[in-house]
Design a protein around this motif. Structure first.
Motif, short mmCIF file in Angstrom:
data_model
loop_
_atom_site.label_atom_id
_atom_site.label_comp_id
_atom_site.label_asym_id
_atom_site.label_seq_id
_atom_site.Cartn_x
_atom_site.Cartn_y
_atom_site.Cartn_z
N THR A 25 0.83 -1.20 0.00
CA THR A 25 0.00 0.00 0.00
C THR A 25 0.87 1.26 0.00
N TYR A 58 -8.69 3.92 -3.37
CA TYR A 58 -8.32 2.99 -2.31
C TYR A 58 -9.46 2.88 -1.31
N TYR A 74 -6.78 -3.33 3.12
CA TYR A 74 -6.59 -2.32 2.07
C TYR A 74 -6.97 -2.92 0.72
#
Length: 81
Positions: A25, A58, A74
């Motif tokens: 991420t 996201y 995520y």
């Protein structure tokens, strides 16, 4: 009508949410999610936040697991304009 066409384009190009690990991420997403998590007096549970990047969207999901512990997931997908 444009929403229908965008969803059709996402379906045809297989633009779905892809799960990522924390190390994959981007740093700004991790920092923004940590800032959101720490700014609340009562910890968010089963909460989803969306963050917009330059090329991706996201999704951060704070999932409650046993005894009040929170696990962070995520996801990302390509941004459609």
């Amino acid at each position: 009508m444009s929403r229908f066409l965008r969803k059709l384009k996402d379906f045809l190009t297989f633009n779905f949410w892809i799960e990522m690990e924390r190390k994959e991420t981007p740093r700004w997403v991790v920092n923004a999610s940590d800032k959101f998590y720490n700014s609340k007096e009562v910890r968010p549970y089963d909460k989803i936040i969306f963050l917009k990047g330059k090329n991706h969207i996201y999704k951060v999901w704070f999932q409650t697991i046993a005894q009040g512990q929170i696990e962070t997931h995520y996801y990302k997908k390509l941004r459609t304009r």
